[in-house]
Structures are given as C-alpha cells and as structure tokens.
Design a protein around this motif. Structure first.
Motif, PDB file in Angstrom:
ATOM      1  N   ALA A 138      70.109  49.054  11.474  1.00 47.17           N
ATOM      2  CA  ALA A 138      70.654  50.146  12.271  1.00 47.17           C
ATOM      3  C   ALA A 138      72.104  49.799  12.590  1.00 47.17           C
ATOM      4  O   ALA A 138      72.535  48.656  12.434  1.00 47.17           O
ATOM      5  N   THR A 139      72.864  50.811  13.032  1.00 44.44           N
ATOM      6  CA  THR A 139      74.247  50.597  13.442  1.00 44.44           C
ATOM      7  C   THR A 139      74.376  50.938  14.916  1.00 44.44           C
ATOM      8  O   THR A 139      73.896  51.988  15.362  1.00 44.44           O
ATOM      9  N   HIS A 140      75.031  50.054  15.667  1.00 46.09           N
ATOM     10  CA  HIS A 140      75.166  50.231  17.112  1.00 46.09           C
ATOM     11  C   HIS A 140      76.634  50.264  17.522  1.00 46.09           C
ATOM     12  O   HIS A 140      77.476  49.592  16.926  1.00 46.09           O
ATOM     13  N   TRP A 141      76.908  51.058  18.546  1.00 48.77           N
ATOM     14  CA  TRP A 141      78.249  51.192  19.120  1.00 48.77           C
ATOM     15  C   TRP A 141      78.157  50.874  20.611  1.00 48.77           C
ATOM     16  O   TRP A 141      77.418  51.528  21.346  1.00 48.77           O
ATOM     17  N   ARG A 150      72.681  53.703  19.393  1.00 50.81           N
ATOM     18  CA  ARG A 150      72.555  53.717  17.935  1.00 50.81           C
ATOM     19  C   ARG A 150      73.320  54.916  17.400  1.00 50.81           C
ATOM     20  O   ARG A 150      73.230  56.021  17.973  1.00 50.81           O
ATOM     21  N   ILE A 151      74.084  54.726  16.337  1.00 49.69           N
ATOM     22  CA  ILE A 151      74.881  55.823  15.795  1.00 49.69           C
ATOM     23  C   ILE A 151      74.414  56.166  14.383  1.00 49.69           C
ATOM     24  O   ILE A 151      73.855  55.340  13.663  1.00 49.69           O
ATOM     25  N   ALA A 204      80.737  56.325  10.571  1.00 51.69           N
ATOM     26  CA  ALA A 204      79.372  55.901  10.877  1.00 51.69           C
ATOM     27  C   ALA A 204      78.818  56.612  12.104  1.00 51.69           C
ATOM     28  O   ALA A 204      77.604  56.800  12.218  1.00 51.69           O
ATOM     29  N   ALA A 205      79.701  57.020  13.005  1.00 52.10           N
ATOM     30  CA  ALA A 205      79.280  57.687  14.242  1.00 52.10           C
ATOM     31  C   ALA A 205      79.226  59.205  14.118  1.00 52.10           C
ATOM     32  O   ALA A 205      78.895  59.890  15.094  1.00 52.10           O
ATOM     33  N   GLY A 206      79.566  59.751  12.946  1.00 49.97           N
ATOM     34  CA  GLY A 206      79.425  61.186  12.734  1.00 49.97           C
ATOM     35  C   GLY A 206      80.651  62.015  13.012  1.00 49.97           C
ATOM     36  O   GLY A 206      80.583  63.243  12.994  1.00 49.97           O
ATOM     37  N   ILE A 228      78.388  51.224   7.749  1.00 48.91           N
ATOM     38  CA  ILE A 228      78.294  52.560   7.156  1.00 48.91           C
ATOM     39  C   ILE A 228      76.916  52.807   6.566  1.00 48.91           C
ATOM     40  O   ILE A 228      76.287  53.859   6.802  1.00 48.91           O
ATOM     41  N   GLU A 229      76.414  51.853   5.794  1.00 50.12           N
ATOM     42  CA  GLU A 229      75.142  52.072   5.096  1.00 50.12           C
ATOM     43  C   GLU A 229      73.977  52.217   6.063  1.00 50.12           C
ATOM     44  O   GLU A 229      73.107  53.087   5.867  1.00 50.12           O
ATOM     45  N   ALA A 230      73.930  51.400   7.117  1.00 49.26           N
ATOM     46  CA  ALA A 230      72.815  51.481   8.064  1.00 49.26           C
ATOM     47  C   ALA A 230      72.887  52.729   8.924  1.00 49.26           C
ATOM     48  O   ALA A 230      71.882  53.125   9.525  1.00 49.26           O
ATOM     49  N   ALA A 231      74.066  53.365   8.973  1.00 40.87           N
ATOM     50  CA  ALA A 231      74.214  54.610   9.731  1.00 40.87           C
ATOM     51  C   ALA A 231      73.877  55.837   8.888  1.00 40.87           C
ATOM     52  O   ALA A 231      73.933  56.967   9.390  1.00 40.87           O
TER      53      ALA A 231
END
Length: 268
Positions: A138-141, A150-151, A204-206, A228-231
């Motif tokens: 996952a990707t986190h901000w 999570r983004i 990654a955050a949209g 990028i990939e995990a998002a």
C-alpha cells in the motif's frame, strides 16, 4: 549490526523512516538561507548542488552503514559503494533547483532495490512535514498535521481527461522526445510544469494522472516506483520496460491510461 538474509519491505521502510528523520533537519538548516551553489555540469550545462545535498547524503550513508553494513548504497552525490543483496538508492534533495529558489516542491528520496527491482520507497518533504512511502502492499501519506492515510491513484483511463505534468519541457531533446511530449500535451486536459519527485507523489494520491520525463537517473525514480505501483498506478520507461535504471520515464494513474500513453509516445 549485520543484516545478512532477506528483509521484509516493511523492515526496510522502518529504516527509511529513521534515515528521513536524520536527514530532514540537516537539509532544513540550509533551506531559504543564503547558500553557495556549485555546478556539477560540464560545458554550458547547469546541474546545481549545495552543501545541504552533500551533508544529507553523508548522514544517510552513515546510518545505513551502521544499520545494514552488508548493503550497497547508490547516491547522487557520492556514487556507488559497497555490495550486497540490497542497494539503497538515495537522492538527498530531488529538485535542487526548486530548493535553491525557495520553492517547497523538492524532497529526499530513499529507495531500496533487491535484484535490481525497487521493493520499498519513500519521499520525505521535511519543510512541509509531509512523507509518502510504500513497502509494496500500500502507499501512505503522512500530512503536515501528522495524520497518516492510505492513498490511491485517480484511476483515470483516457488521455483526454488526464492532468499531465513534467518537471520542465527542457528535459526533452529536439526530435522524438519533444514531439512525443507535445502529442501528450495537445491531447491532455491540462498540463503543469514543476514538481520533481513531489509530482509523482501527487499522481499516487490521485491529483495528477500522467507524468512524462526524460534523462532521469536511477536515484531520481527508484524510490517513487513502489509508491506509484502500490497506489494503483503504472510507471515504466517510454518503451514499456522497468524504470529502475532511469532514462525516459512515464507514470500513469492506471494501466489502461498507461497503455494509451505508451501508444501515443510510440506513434511518432
């Protein structure tokens, strides 16, 4: 400490947090302060480097050597050192031009490759107190308020609806590169310049849908690949290959959009 043996991506990210915590204050001592800027480029080029770049890389290297002495390190300022199952790929200040002009669109990139493939990555922006990372699942901000979320990428599927970014149109050489970018720019809904590593995190955050760049080095992109990939996004070279080595890089908010972007690039 010896770390012989396979490490989880989560363990690598724990180390990345420690490295970012150590390097952030070093960089901030110089931000928006008078500083000497050296030019690493030969001839008429301009490739700026500051005391902050070098000091941050030194402290990151020092901590990696202590925590993972059997790992290799590839840094923008001090090259490749060591060998081992993992390579830490470091850009102490990605976006030095933004840094020296006082803009906060720069960051410290900390990535890890195993067998040449990016397995963990982090972008730290100590001035805004934002941090983005992924251990692959996952990707986190972490925002300036300290909250972690999570983004996910936007999922955009059409170039005509996409928000396109690149750090600078000067990245593209005359001919194929420039024409390929101009085709994307003409087709996209809007285009913005600037951002460096921060723009990839916005994808990654949209908030951004396509990023196209050329002339990148491994330390410019490795840390951003897992993010990028995990998002939910895709990132490759312009010919669809793995991006860890740098070069011509494109990132997209979805695999469908990415396929369309690669077709557009190849069409010229």
């Amino acid at each position: 400490m010896s770390t012989t043996g396979r490490l989880t991506a989560r363990r690598l990210i724990e180390t990345a947090h420690l490295l970012a915590d150590a390097s952030g204050p070093v960089v901030l001592r110089h931000f928006r302060k008078p500083m000497t800027v050296d030019n690493k480029a030969e001839g008429n080029g301009y490739d700026p480097v500051t005391k902050a770049d070098r000091a941050a890389e030194r402290i990151i290297r020092r901590h990696i050597a202590k925590l993972h002495p059997d790992h290799a390190i590839l840094g923008e300022e001090m090259g490749l050192s060591g060998e081992g199952p993992y390579t830490w790929v470091i850009d102490p200040i990605d976006g030095t031009r933004a840094f020296i002009t006082g803009m906060p669109l720069w960051g410290t990139l900390i990535g890890v490759t195993e067998g040449g493939r990016a397995v963990a990555g982090m972008m730290d922006q100590p001035y805004t107190r934002e941090r983005v990372w992924s251990a692959g699942d996952a990707t986190h901000w972490r925002g300036s308020d300290g909250r972690i979320k999570r983004i996910k990428s936007s999922g955009c599927t059409r170039i005509e609806e996409a928000r396109l970014m690149t750090t600078s149109p000067d990245l593209f050489s005359a001919g194929h590169e420039r024409k390929a970018f101009e085709r994307l720019k003409a087709a996209a809904r809007m285009t913005r310049f600037g951002g460096d590593c921060y723009a990839y995190c916005l994808l990654a955050a949209g908030h951004v849908d396509i990023i196209a760049e050329a002339g990148l080095k491994a330390y410019d992109i490795v840390a951003l690949v897992p993010i990028i990939e995990a998002a939910g996004g895709s990132v490759t070279t312009w010919d669809g290959g793995r991006p860890e080595g740098g070069g011509r890089i494109v990132a997209s908010a979805s695999s469908t959009l990415h396929d369309a972007v690669l077709r557009s690039i190849a069409s010229g």
